[in-house]
Scaffold this active site. Structure first.
Site, PDB file in Angstrom:
ATOM      1  N   SER A   1       3.026 -42.939 -70.544  1.00 11.49           N
ATOM      2  CA  SER A   1       4.003 -44.011 -70.715  1.00 11.49           C
ATOM      3  C   SER A   1       4.962 -43.660 -71.863  1.00 11.49           C
ATOM      4  O   SER A   1       5.606 -42.624 -71.820  1.00 11.49           O
ATOM      5  CB  SER A   1       3.272 -45.340 -70.939  1.00 11.49           C
ATOM      6  OG  SER A   1       4.130 -46.431 -70.747  1.00 11.49           O
TER       7      SER A   1
ATOM      8  N   ASP B 203       2.731 -46.585 -63.957  1.00  8.92           N
ATOM      9  CA  ASP B 203       2.377 -46.300 -65.349  1.00  8.92           C
ATOM     10  C   ASP B 203       0.998 -45.642 -65.474  1.00  8.92           C
ATOM     11  O   ASP B 203       0.008 -46.115 -64.914  1.00  8.92           O
ATOM     12  CB  ASP B 203       2.398 -47.608 -66.138  1.00  8.92           C
ATOM     13  CG  ASP B 203       2.366 -47.376 -67.637  1.00  8.92           C
ATOM     14  OD1 ASP B 203       1.323 -46.938 -68.152  1.00  8.92           O
ATOM     15  OD2 ASP B 203       3.387 -47.637 -68.287  1.00  8.92           O
TER      16      ASP B 203
END
Length: 742
Positions: free
Chosen positions: A78, A224
């Site tokens: 991320s 993610d």
């Protein structure tokens, strides 16, 4: 001693201690004397996810460099993938800090271009009071977008930042070998990316489900990486690291969280638990975990991100004693860092431009929007405007670019991805207006927008508002060339509402008005700032008495004539503007010979300008209209009354063949910055205006005055407005509006 000076002395002292070696061992006593030096362990850096809190990674890296800790591998998840990717690309901590300070975080996660840069087809919808949520209509059902944010602006920023490394295929060939971790949404397993387009890989790693749209890479739909491996210790180990330094910036990093005391806190904890569990499982595999104290900062605090960098430094310095066992000699560290900071600054010369074809779309519609030239060094500012012009068409979820190397040639490839939930869309809206006296209007609006009906971009919009008024309309927009500047626009409309009849300022009757119209316009667009239309309209109308003197007659009429409209629209927001300007001129030449009951001219012009300085916003409005010497029939006369149209007076209290109106508004932003309530402002207005009968002299002495005070808050579904207005001695009203256009 000041903390900053103490920190610097401690770093220098530890560095010298490392360079000097153990003090208790003399060279003659070294049992390994004459043996080859032992190879130092390979050190990997695992940068965890945490949204904006990941800015602290920059401070950690800066302090690791000052402690002379070599980094042989780096992996990120991320936000950790973005910082880690930039570092691997060759950015220094100072360069990364300068980059994040330049990024416009406040608008980066809003896909829509600034309103002044949007097409007129998009701008005209803003007057329908629509909620900013778009559905797709497919196979007879509704389809939601795969994410609220496509991340087009974020993608452009990442592409520009990683441009020096755009030609690197394998991430092992970067300054530091790099891996980014995403999650395969179909399997739930970590998907480790070791090659490809660096910017796209970063974007995939932080595709938060339901917030950002997923990214497809090599047939895998990716979201993610925090869902599967928020702290990528295992990935760094797989790269070959003997020692792993992990940096945990997640807000759920604690082993035990506070006890939830509300439903919201319980739901939040339910979401956090899987993330926390995989984070802590990875942390136990690391040799050391650096955890900056980011109390008070959330994962959405991008605007304050630079403030977290020193907190990363502080946390690393606290672990300096343990980290020193892996430090390298000062000379080796200096040489390594000097080599690291050689990120290629030269932008490539573009030898060719390729635009990926879009199914069903004339390729020239995209090509003419590109101003980047071949044979010249890539200008990222010009390219940014190119992508913005394409994205402003409103058909695409993402517009991206890549530099493709073909031998010694550099090819600029632009890719525009159509919205997967299109090409027919539905938007809903809600509006409310009341003065708590005569006038109350409430409507639920639905807009069906069928786009890309042909290769030139034919578009058919149908709007229905249910409530008071009852309003139906449909219009077609057909560009006549691939540039779209010249267009034809047939339309049909029907509306029914209530109108009050006033005598000496008092309401003495109520009529139900019904009007239907058809017409055709020929138009020309002046880029994104203006539009000119000329056309013919044919309409009918009727008024039926609902309340009042039985002697009040029912009326019927016909309209037919030439129309013209010139509109300039560069205001930033039609509901709560803070900058820009707007102007609109309408002219109707109604003629009996063209189907009208009466012959007359009607000219109406209005405009506004708005400017914000600090928390203060000033808005000036002027408008006026005339029959140009002809008598306008009562059903088309100008009206004044209502908020900012002589506030305090009922809508339509003043009518006439000519009118003039001016208003100055001033509002102050009390607070702002929330997901549901975006800001709160308090304002006042000063107004002057009047209407005049046919052939009556128009003088400034006849102007009526008014003023108001109001409170307005911009919410997730639109502005909500409370106000009080007064005009003269006998006219006052309270107001409440939801989604009112200024």
């Amino acid at each position: 001693m000041k903390p900053r000076r103490f920190r610097s002395l401690l770093v220098i002292g530890l560095s010298l201690l490392s360079a000097a070696g153990p003090l208790s061992a003399a060279p003659d006593d070294d049992p390994q004397q004459g043996s080859p030096p032992l190879a130092r362990p390979k050190i990997g850096l695992a940068l965890g996810g945490g949204g904006a809190r990941g800015m602290a990674h920059i401070g950690v890296i800066r302090m690791l460099e000052q402690l002379h800790i070599p980094i042989d591998y780096v992996a990120g998840t991320s936000m950790g993938a973005i910082i880690g990717g930039l570092y691997a690309c060759g950015y220094t901590p100072d360069e990364m800090e300068a980059l994040i300070k330049k990024i416009p975080w406040a608008t980066l996660f809003d896909d829509a271009p600034e309103r002044k840069d949007q097409s007129f087809r998009t701008k005209e919808d803003d007057f329908e009071h629509l909620i900013p949520l778009e559905f797709g209509i497919k196979n007879g059902g509704l389809v939601l977008p795969p994410g609220l944010i496509a991340g087009s602006k974020l993608g452009f920023v990442l592409s520009g930042a990683t441009l020096p490394c755009s030609g690197v295929g394998s991430f092992d060939k970067l300054h530091i070998p790099f891996r980014a971790v995403a999650t395969d949404i179909q399997t739930g397993e970590p998907f480790v990316m070791s090659s490809g387009n660096l910017a796209r890989v970063m974007r995939a790693s932080m595709a938060i489900p339901a917030i950002f749209t997923p990214v497809e890479i090599d047939g895998h739909l990716l979201v993610d990486g925090g869902l599967s491996q928020n702290l990528p210790v295992q990935t760094v180990q797989a790269m070959g690291a003997d020692i792993v330094i992990a940096v945990n910036v997640g807000s759920s990093g604690a082993e035990v969280a506070p006890k939830p005391e509300s439903v919201g806190a319980m739901i939040g904890r339910f979401i956090d638990l899987p993330l926390q569990q995989n984070t802590m499982a990875s942390a136990r595999l690391a040799n050391i975990v650096i955890t900056p104290d980011l109390t008070g900062y959330s994962s959405a605090d991008f605007v304050r991100g630079a403030r977290m960098i020193p907190l990363g430094e502080k946390a690393t310095l606290a672990d300096a004693a343990k980290l020193q066992q892996w430090a390298e000699p000062v000379a080796d560290s200096a040489a390594r860092l000097a080599a690291h900071g050689t990120m290629a600054p030269t932008l490539p010369v573009i030898d060719a431009i390729e635009i990926d074809p879009v199914p069903g779309m004339d390729p020239r519609r995209l090509a003419y929007r590109v101003r980047t030239k071949t044979g010249k060094v890539l200008d990222t500012v010009v390219l940014g405007h190119d992508l913005k012009r394409i994205f402003a068409m409103g058909n695409f979820s993402v517009v991206s670019y890549a530099i493709v190397e073909d031998g010694s040639r550099h090819i600029l490839r632009i890719t525009a991805t159509l919205k997967s939930w299109g090409p027919t869309f539905l938007q809903l809206g809600l509006s409310l207006a009341t003065d708590f006296q005569l006038n109350t209007a409430f409507g639920v609006t639905a807009l069906v927008n069928a786009t890309e009906m042909n290769s030139l971009g034919g578009q058919w919009k149908t709007t229905a508002t249910f409530g008071s008024p009852l309003d139906l309309g449909t219009r077609f927009f057909q560009p006549l060339t691939y540039r779209g500047e010249v267009f034809l626009s047939p339309y049909a409309a029907w509306i029914q509402d209530l109108a009050y009849i006033f005598r000496d300022g008092d309401a003495v009757g109520t009529y139900q008005r019904t009007r239907g119209a058809v017409g055709m316009d020929l138009g020309y667009e002046f880029g994104t700032w203006g539009e000119l239309r000329v056309g013919y309209t044919r309409a009918y109308g009727k008024g039926r008495r609902k309340v009042g003197d039985p002697g009040f007659p029912d009326v019927d009429w016909n309209e037919g004539g030439w129309t013209a409209r010139m509109r300039v629209d560069q205001v930033d927001n039609v509901n709560l503007p803070h900058s820009g300007y707007f102007a609109n001129i309408d002219y109707i030449a109604n003629r009996q010979g063209l189907g009208g009951t009466e012959s007359f001219d009607r000219f109406d012009a209005r405009g506004l300008g708005v400017q914000t300085i600090g928390r203060w916003t000033g808005l000036a409005r002027v408008s006026g209209g005339s029959g140009f010497g002809t008598q306008i029939p009562f059903y088309d006369e100008f009206q004044l009354g209502g908020l900012f149209q002589l506030s305090g007076r009922p809508v339509g209290q003043l009518t006439g063949n000519t009118y003039a109106m001016a208003a100055l508004l001033l509002y102050y932003k009390i607070s702002g910055g929330g997901a549901v309530i975006k800001n709160l402002s308090l304002g006042v207005s000063a107004e002057a205006g009047n209407t005049w009968e046919y052939r009556a002299p128009v003088t400034s002495a006849g102007m009526r005055t008014a003023g108001s005070i109001y409170l307005i808050t911009d919410t997730i579904i639109g502005p909500f407005f409370f106000g009080y207005g007064r005009s003269g001695s006998g006219n006052s009203a309270a107001y409440m509006y939801l989604n009112r256009a200024f």
